[in-house]
Each structure stands twice: as structure tokens, then as C-alpha cells.
Write an enzyme that holds these catalytic residues in place. Structure first.
Site, PDB file in Angstrom:
ATOM      1  N   LYS A  61       0.844  -1.200   0.000  1.00  0.00           N
ATOM      2  CA  LYS A  61       0.000   0.000   0.000  1.00  0.00           C
ATOM      3  C   LYS A  61       0.878   1.249   0.000  1.00  0.00           C
ATOM      4  CE  LYS A  61      -3.950  -2.235   2.078  1.00  0.00           C
ATOM      5  NZ  LYS A  61      -4.552  -2.770   3.308  1.00  0.00           N
TER       6      LYS A  61
ATOM      7  N   GLN B  63      -4.852  -1.343   9.550  1.00  0.00           N
ATOM      8  CA  GLN B  63      -4.810  -2.671   8.932  1.00  0.00           C
ATOM      9  C   GLN B  63      -5.469  -3.712   9.846  1.00  0.00           C
ATOM     10  OE1 GLN B  63      -3.479  -3.403   5.762  1.00  0.00           O
ATOM     11  NE2 GLN B  63      -4.417  -5.406   6.139  1.00  0.00           N
TER      12      GLN B  63
ATOM     13  N   ASP C 219     -11.343   3.298   3.936  1.00  0.00           N
ATOM     14  CA  ASP C 219     -11.711   1.877   3.840  1.00  0.00           C
ATOM     15  C   ASP C 219     -13.234   1.708   3.811  1.00  0.00           C
ATOM     16  OD1 ASP C 219      -9.896  -0.150   3.530  1.00  0.00           O
ATOM     17  OD2 ASP C 219      -9.400  -0.337   5.659  1.00  0.00           O
TER      18      ASP C 219
END
Ligand code: NAP
Length: 298
Positions: free
Chosen positions: A54, A98, A121
Site C-alpha cells: 500500500k 490494517q 476503507d
């Protein structure tokens, strides 16, 4: 006839390039780069690899990457303090914590602490609510990537029968919502669904998001169905292999003559997830800096 292979890798590369070009324009206009902060707690090997890719993809797309690595025994309070600091940092447009987090941390509490306007997200309950009532917010990256691949292949999805297998908050439910918004007729199937093959056989569009290797077989599909395989499953290693192969929830070889088109695993949905994360971050940056982004530009 053999199914068309839906090349998510190529689509994602093109999306990253478009994001990179618009991110460069953003930097010129805003006088700063769009920024994505990624928080990793602990050293889970798969999560470490995701976070590294990422970060690299963010920098390659002309955006700033801020990585925060915390030890596995980090407390809820320290993690919440970091999230609060990132919420208040004007250089940070998107925040991603994460998952999965170590078991002693409460994922819902942490996600709820992220500002909904930086929740790239799309996991915050406010963004789930916005998606549900049709307001603009952030949509989870994997299902948004799937709907991009579907509309690219099929165009208008109005009136098509879609079956989503799986009802998780991060894939199945938002996927169903996006298909509904695109005017498909949507069924959500799950572990209690009766006669799943018969339900799936109705579908013009099948999205499999289960986590069971090779579950969907040829006789589950209507002729010509478009199949999006979200599953990522590692098979046990075959003789001579160090690691088993990665496969999807759909038995690709078996369905190849029945499906009209299908995403491979790897190289289908997987690469879309990071590309859409970058896209969401750039959208967040434009909103935070009050700079217009043309509708449908990315
Ligand atoms: P999850 O939270 O474990 O949800 C799995 C869903 O599948 C559940 O709704 C479950 O039903 C359903 N299910 C389980 N066994 C079933 C069966 N025999 N028949 C029908 N439905 C069944 O998983 P997830 O997070 O949504 O992820 C699904 C898959 O996608 C995993 O392989 C994951 O690795 C992959 N994934 C890929 C990406 C990517 O970037 N490509 C991103 C996210 C996830 P119940 O609700 O009834 O238990």
C-alpha cells in the site's frame, strides 16, 4: 466457448495511473500531496506485506504515505490516541488501520474512532449508513472495485439477476448494496442458504465472497453468467511446492466453458483493492481541501 478472462490487474494499473495524474494536479492546486496514513499493529506477515505494498503504491501514485507501526501489545488507548492525532493532521486525508488487529484490541471501537471523512476503507458505521441510504461517503474498496469491473464489462446492470455469496460487512453487504444501487435484482446468500447451487443458477452476475476454495462449480452457473471471484484461499502445498497455490472460491477451470466472463485468482479482484484505496484517498483529499473533482473522473 471459453469464458472471457476479466483482467483486474490491467484495469487496476489503468486506475492507478489515472489516480496518479489527478494526484499530481491536486498537488499543484492544493500546494501539498494527498496523504494516506496506514497503521499496522503487530507483525502479522500477510498484513506486513499488504502495508508495504500500500505504501509503495501510494508513493507511485504521487501521494504521501505515512506508515505507523506499533508493537503487538499496543493498548486500545495508545491506538486511539494515534487515530485521534491522524484525524487532526491536515496532511492526512485517509486513514487505514490494517485488520485484523491483535485479539486484545476492539476493532469496532478503533474503526468508530476514525473520522468518517478520512475513513477511506469505508468501514465506519457512518459510511455504511451513507451507502445504505444512497448518500455519498466512502465505500469499502473491494466491493467498489468489483462493481467497477462489472460495469466495465456489462455496462448497464439494470434488471440483471445478481447473487452475492457471503454477507460480511466488508465485502458481501456493501457489494449487494452497490448492485442494488445499479438497479440489479439482488439476492444475498450465506451459510444458511438452502440449495445454494439452485439460487446461484438464477444469476446473470455471481459474486463469490466466501473463503472456500473452488466451491462454485460449473453446474451452479447459468450459461454466460459473469462471475466475480473475491475469494483468496491457499491450497495445501502440492509435492515439490514450498507454499500452496492461491485460488478463488470459484473452480475456474471447471466453470470456464459455462461462465461468460470471470475474474482469475490471482490477478482479478485482488489488485483492484489497493487501486480503489488510492482512488478513495484522492477523493477524500479533494473533499478535505474543498477542491472540485469532476463526477466520474476516477
Ligand atoms: P467472512 O467475513 O469470513 O465472510 C464469509 C461469508 O461467507 C459469510 O457471510 C458466510 O456466511 C459465508 N459462507 C461461509 N461458508 C459458506 C457456505 N458453505 N455457503 C455459503 N456461504 C458461506 O469473509 P470476507 O471477509 O467477506 O472474505 C471472503 C473472501 O474474500 C475470503 O477468501 C477473503 O480472503 C477474500 N477477500 C478478498 C479481498 C481482495 O482484495 N480480493 C478482500 C477481502 C476479502 P455466514 O454469514 O452465514 O457465516
Amino acid at each position: 466457448m471459453s469464458a472471457e478472462r476479466i483482467d483486474g490487474k490491467a484495469f487496476a494499473a489503468d486506475l492507478r495511473e489515472r489516480v496518479g495524474a489527478i494526484a499530481a494536479d491536486f498537488e499543484n492546486t492544493a500546494g501539498r500531496k494527498a496523504g494516506l496514513a496506514v497503521v499496522l499493529v503487530g507483525d502479522d506477515p500477510a498484513s506486513t506485506v499488504y502495508v508495504r505494498s500500500k505504501g509503495k503504491a501510494t508513493v507511485a501514485a504521487n501521494m504521501a504515505s505515512f506508515e505507523h507501526r506499533l508493537p503487538a501489545d499496543t493498548s486500545d488507548d495508545s491506538l486511539l490516541a494515534l487515530v485521534e492525532q491522524l484525524n487532526n493532521d491536515p496532511a492526512v486525508d485517509g486513514i487505514l488501520v490494517q485488520l485484523p488487529l491483535p485479539a486484545h484490541l476492539d476493532e469496532q471501537t478503533i474503526i468508530s474512532a476514525i473520522s468518517p471523512d478520512k475513513d477511506v476503507d469505508g468501514f465506519h458505521v457512518i459510511n455504511a449508513g451513507r451507502l445504505s441510504v444512497g448518500q455519498s461517503g466512502f465505500v469499502p474498496c473491494t466491493p467498489l472495485g468489483c462493481i467497477m469491473l462489472l460495469t466495465d464489462r456489462l455496462g448497464d446492470l439494470s434488471g440483471l439477476e445478481a447473487v452475492v455469496i457471503g454477507r460480511s460487512n466488508i465485502v458481501g453487504k456493501p457489494m449487494a448494496q452497490l448492485l442494488l444501487d445499479a438497479n440489479a435484482t439482488v439476492t444475498i446468500a450465506h451459510s444458511r442458504t438452502k440449495d445454494l447451487p439452485a439460487v446461484v443458477r438464477r444469476a446473470d452476475i455471481v459474486v463469490a465472497a466466501v473463503g472456500r476454495a473452488h466451491m462454485v462449480k460449473k453446474d451452479w452457473l447459468k450459461d454466460g453468467a459473469t462471475v466475480i471471484d473475491v475469494g483468496i484461499n491457499r491450497l495445501p502445498p502440492a509435492e515439490g511446492e514450498e507454499k500452496g497455490r492461491l485460488v478463488g472460491d470459484v473452480d475456474y477451470q471447471d466453470v470456464a466453458d459455462t461462465a461468460g466472463a470471470i475474474t482469475p485468482v490471482p490477478g482479478g479482484v485482488g489488485p483492484m483493492t489497493i487501486a480503489v484505496l488510492l482512488r478513495n484517498t484522492l477523493v477524500a483529499a479533494h473533499r478535505n481541501a474543498a477542491i472540485d473533482l469532476a463526477e466520474g473522473a476516477i
